[in-house]
Design an enzyme around this catalytic site. Structure first.
Site, PDB file in Angstrom:
ATOM      1  CE  LYS A 121      -2.530  -4.916  -4.925  1.00 51.26           C
ATOM      2  NZ  LYS A 121      -3.638  -5.271  -5.967  1.00 51.26           N
ATOM      3  CD  GLU A 163      -2.156  -5.272   3.576  1.00 51.08           C
ATOM      4  OE1 GLU A 163      -1.650  -5.726   4.407  1.00 51.08           O
ATOM      5  OE2 GLU A 163      -2.179  -5.314   2.089  1.00 51.08           O
ATOM      6  CB  SER A 179      -4.132  -2.366 -11.840  1.00 52.35           C
ATOM      7  OG  SER A 179      -5.301  -2.690 -12.533  1.00 52.35           O
TER       8      SER A 179
END
Ligand SMILES: *Cc1c(COP(=O)(O)O)cnc(C)c1O
Length: 394
Positions: free
Chosen positions: A91, A113, A379
């Site tokens: 991210k 969000e 990830s």
């Protein structure tokens, strides 16, 4: 579609994508679209972006050969280690890119969000770094199951706003963030956490995440003498880590791209988040894509053990890759993901995020040969999921 796999100028991937926003948001979305191309191609932007990826986030992320996992599955398995990035997932690649954009546009307030909390943490982190105000919308259900990340965001100086509508997860948090943006169009930049939302977000997020496949090309060349693996596996929530690791391989047809969705209890149980498997064409959060919905077109509540995959839509890029057959999409149940997380931990000493465990669980569903090279995108790391792992054990 050009070499670098971006949307067309209206934000479409085939029939999917676009920008379906209320009138109140139109100007926000259009001004972002107008400035982003020009800014991200500038040498100043590129220099700052790559500098922060390297010296702040810790890129390039390693490509680890997984010897014991390879022995088990009878193929050459490599792990792209996004778990080792600062804040623990892919991210941060995207939030670094968007915060630089926001600052260039003169915005002073950031909203986001979050589902699992990883995007919220990555956003709060770059806001602290740049000294910008940060508000994160998070469903109440997710705040309970991902409590350590709530604490982290607060320590980083963000205000975490609980969302109590719907089933109080990611979809509902996204609705609230969009509402905030409508109310604060002038000073506020909305950092979206995946390849979802109205154009230009899917395109822009995919680009920022494409650093993953850019690195993979040279890392595989060094390790194996070829840039092309047989398979690339990545989990798909909104689809940003998958879009990032697929990006530079889209036009390399000999590489099989495999996205892995969260089946939850099973795709036919009604308790699932496998949008490509069960979704129909529809519009969600400003984008025309596949959506989990009932016969009246009402969005149905998704379910997955993994808060990061618990989303009833999917990035338009994946709807398109699925529709054209360029990528295959499998799905994996909660149970299978938990088993895969334990397996990776025991065999390789890596505790993956629950989301990433879905990609790992798909290894058992491929028909492979000993010489096949498989890259799995890890990830994120599993720190935030320890409670779920403990509960699964008992
Ligand atoms: C957020 C998250 C995901 C899901 O988001 P995508 O946009 O589909 O990548 C997957 N893995 C981790 C570790 C995450 O934090």
């Amino acid at each position: 579609m050009n070499e670098t796999f971006t949307a067309d100028k209206n934000g479409y991937y085939g029939e999917f994508g676009g920008a379906f926003v209320p009138e109140m948001l139109r100007q926000n979305v259009e001004s972002l679209r107008d400035v982003y191309h020009q800014i991200i191609e500038s040498p100043e932007f590129q220099k700052e972006f790559t500098g922060l990826l390297r010296n702040y986030a810790g890129r390039p992320s390693p490509l680890s050969f997984a010897k014991r996992l390879s022995d088990k599955y009878g193929a050459k398995i490599y792990l792209k280690r996004e778990d080792l990035n600062h804040t623990g997932s892919h991210k941060i690649n995207n939030t670094i890119g968007q915060i630089i954009l926001a600052r260039n546009m003169g915005k002073t307030r950031i909203i986001a969000e979050t589902g699992a909390g990883q995007h919220g943490v990555a956003t709060a982190t770059v806001c602290a770094l740049m000294g910008l105000e940060c508000v994160v919308y998070m469903g109440e259900t997710d705040m309970v199951r991902q409590e350590p990340n709530v604490k982290r965001m607060e320590m980083l100086g963000a205000r975490v706003v609980p969302v109590t509508s719907g089933n109080k997860t990611l979809k509902d948090a996204t609705n609230e963030a969009l509402r905030d943006w409508i109310c604060n169009p002038v000073n506020t930049f909305y950092i979206i956490g995946s390849v979802v939302g109205p154009h230009p977000y899917p395109d822009l997020v995919a680009r920022f995440q494409s650093v993953i496949s850019e690195e993979l090309l040279s890392q595989l060349r060094e390790a194996e003498g070829t840039e092309d693996p047989g398979y690339i596996l990545a989990c798909v929530g909104g689809g940003s880590n998958a879009a990032g690791i697929f990006y530079h391989y889209i036009n390399r047809r000999n590489v099989r791209l495999v996205g892995v969705e969260a089946a939850g209890e099973g795709v036919n149980t009604g308790l699932t988040a496998a949008t490509i498997a069960v979704g129909e064409r529809g519009i969600i959060h400003g984008s025309k894509t596949l959506v989990m919905q009932n016969e009246d077109g009402q969005i149905t509540e998704p379910y997955s053990i993994s808060a990061g995959l618990d989303y009833p839509g999917v990035g338009p890029i994946h709807a398109w890759l699925a529709r054209t057959g360029r990528a295959d999409y499998l799905n994996v149940t909660d149970k299978e993901a938990l088993a895969a997380a334990y397996e990776l931990t025991k065999l390789e000493g890596i505790i993956p995020a629950l989301e990433s465990a879905h990609a790992l669980a798909a290894l058992g569903k491929l028909k492979v040969n000993k010489t096949d090279i498989i890259v799995v995108n890890v990830s994120g790391r599993g720190d935030k999921d320890m409670q779920a792992y403990f509960e699964a054990k008992t």
